[in-house]
Design a protein around this motif. Structure first.
Motif, PDB file in Angstrom:
ATOM      1  N   ASP A 264       0.459  -1.519  -0.317  1.00 36.72           N
ATOM      2  CA  ASP A 264       0.190  -0.078  -0.041  1.00 36.72           C
ATOM      3  C   ASP A 264       1.085   1.303   0.146  1.00 36.72           C
ATOM      4  O   ASP A 264       1.704   1.215   0.974  1.00 36.72           O
TER       5      ASP A 264
ATOM      6  N   THR B 222       0.075   3.696   0.381  1.00 37.47           N
ATOM      7  CA  THR B 222      -0.032   5.748   1.488  1.00 37.47           C
ATOM      8  C   THR B 222       0.523   4.694   2.831  1.00 37.47           C
ATOM      9  O   THR B 222       0.954   4.153   2.973  1.00 37.47           O
ATOM     10  N   SER B 223       0.126   6.260   3.602  1.00 40.30           N
ATOM     11  CA  SER B 223       0.166   6.225   5.210  1.00 40.30           C
ATOM     12  C   SER B 223      -0.467   4.904   5.365  1.00 40.30           C
ATOM     13  O   SER B 223      -1.690   4.340   5.797  1.00 40.30           O
ATOM     14  N   PRO B 224       0.528   4.717   7.054  1.00 40.64           N
ATOM     15  CA  PRO B 224       0.222   3.750   6.966  1.00 40.64           C
ATOM     16  C   PRO B 224      -1.058   3.579   7.458  1.00 40.64           C
ATOM     17  O   PRO B 224      -1.622   2.501   8.008  1.00 40.64           O
TER      18      PRO B 224
ATOM     19  N   TYR C 147      -5.884   2.539   4.916  1.00 42.70           N
ATOM     20  CA  TYR C 147      -6.365   2.003   4.443  1.00 42.70           C
ATOM     21  C   TYR C 147      -7.688   1.943   3.060  1.00 42.70           C
ATOM     22  O   TYR C 147      -8.498   1.112   3.141  1.00 42.70           O
TER      23      TYR C 147
ATOM     24  N   SER D 288      -1.901  -6.436   3.713  1.00 46.04           N
ATOM     25  CA  SER D 288      -1.126  -5.416   3.120  1.00 46.04           C
ATOM     26  C   SER D 288       0.123  -5.029   3.675  1.00 46.04           C
ATOM     27  O   SER D 288       0.413  -4.749   4.992  1.00 46.04           O
TER      28      SER D 288
ATOM     29  N   ALA E 163       2.666  -1.278   4.023  1.00 50.40           N
ATOM     30  CA  ALA E 163       2.641  -0.001   3.730  1.00 50.40           C
ATOM     31  C   ALA E 163       3.422   0.475   3.657  1.00 50.40           C
ATOM     32  O   ALA E 163       4.786  -0.051   4.111  1.00 50.40           O
ATOM     33  N   SER E 164       4.136   1.272   2.079  1.00 52.20           N
ATOM     34  CA  SER E 164       5.386   1.532   1.752  1.00 52.20           C
ATOM     35  C   SER E 164       6.175   2.685   2.502  1.00 52.20           C
ATOM     36  O   SER E 164       7.484   1.804   2.451  1.00 52.20           O
ATOM     37  N   ARG E 165       5.722   2.925   4.168  1.00 52.11           N
ATOM     38  CA  ARG E 165       5.837   4.038   4.364  1.00 52.11           C
ATOM     39  C   ARG E 165       7.200   4.952   4.206  1.00 52.11           C
ATOM     40  O   ARG E 165       8.040   5.574   4.459  1.00 52.11           O
TER      41      ARG E 165
ATOM     42  N   SER F 251       7.843  -1.843   0.557  1.00 49.20           N
ATOM     43  CA  SER F 251       7.789  -1.886   2.364  1.00 49.20           C
ATOM     44  C   SER F 251       9.306  -2.171   2.312  1.00 49.20           C
ATOM     45  O   SER F 251       9.944  -2.965   2.300  1.00 49.20           O
TER      46      SER F 251
END
Length: 301
Positions: A81, A83-85, A88, A111, A113-115, A122
């Motif tokens: 994902d 977006t922000s962790p 959702y 899922s 998050a790429s953070r 990620s």
């Protein structure tokens, strides 16, 4: 607690699996012991699925999983994902197409998050993939956001990388030569029932042939993921790549990439990004500031 988690993980317990991934993702004390205790029950196939937004990656994965489940396979899906962790959106948006598999005992969906990772993956995806492999899955499928450097990164992680494209990409086929040809192990022309699909398909075959290696010529598979058309052919192409000589040579590259990633993460783990930003904001106003001199403070003597 950690010993119990490791035991349950290797036994295929999904709660233990989810907990282990969370511990590794957040670098909670004890996560290194988990990683160092991993052993792999089978040679799980790691599939990377990438491509531009709108190519139908989630729908294709859904169709792939449906077919593999029929064959009795256990599948883990790791969806990155961007977006922000705390957001959702991806889980409730694209992932809803996989909802039919949420309660399937043969399927695990997570899922991550790429953070803010520059490449789109990620920072802890290598560890998460190894944890999934230790839980005894037959396939670990990674879906990337398909932007920026994520295609390059996925090639350093997956045994077989699927690059999903759509007929509308036809005008951009010349741009494929420079980067994606070296990354794709299998090309997928999804939504192949659309206008222009046959021409795009034939051009992609010609391009793949011109870049063919000694052991492998990247196949091009037509699919209509929504109806499952072409999915069986895609699985055959994946299995053919798994048995090719190219994969054996690629494993050395994959291991080196994984080791480099982990070493980089380990050596930068104590750097506080917020503190670094504030310090640089102050330093850059000073006369004679030089970034290259500044970063030498982190060099090892």
């Amino acid at each position: 607690m950690v010993d119990s988690l490791i035991k349950n993980l290797h036994a295929g317990d999904k709660k233990a699996l989810a907990r282990c991934i969370s511990l590794a993702e957040n670098e909670t004390p004890g996560y290194e012991q988990i990683l160092q205790s991993l052993h792999f029950l089978n040679a799980a196939t790691v599939l990377g699925v990438t491509g531009p937004p709108g190519a139908g990656k989630s729908t294709l994965i859904n169709a792939l999983v449906s077919e593999l489940v029929k064959q009795g396979k256990k599948i883990a899906i790791l969806a990155v994902d961007p977006t922000s962790p705390f957001n959702y959106g991806a889980l409730l948006g694209d992932r809803i197409r996989m909802s039919e598999h949420f309660t399937n005992e043969q399927v695990f969906i997570r899922s991550m998050a790429s953070r803010g990772a520059l490449g789109g993956l990620s920072p802890k995806i290598y560890e998460a993939v190894d944890i999934l492999k230790a839980a005894g899955f037959d396939y670990v499928i990674i879906e990337t956001v398909g932007v920026g450097q994520s295609e390059v990164e996925i090639a350093g992680l997956a045994d077989t990388t699927l690059v999903v494209m759509v007929p509308e990409s036809g005008d951009e086929i010349q741009t494929i030569k420079s980067g994606v040809m070296e990354i794709a192990d299998v090309f997928v022309v999804n939504k192949s029932d659309r206008e222009g699909a046959e021409t795009f398909y034939k051009n992609l075959i010609l391009l793949a042939h011109s870049h063919a290696g000694k052991d492998w010529e990247t196949p091009v598979v037509k699919t209509v993921a929504g109806s499952g058309q072409g999915v069986a052919d895609l699985i055959q192409a994946i299995q053919a790549h798994q048995q090719s000589g190219q994969l054996h040579r690629k494993r050395e590259f994959l291991l080196a990439e994984k080791a480099l990633h982990m070493i980089q993460a380990y050596r930068t783990r104590d750097i506080d990004k917020n503190k670094l930003r504030k310090e640089l904001a102050e330093q850059m106003t000073r006369e004679g500031f030089n970034l290259y001199k500044y970063i030498t403070r982190w060099y090892e003597h």
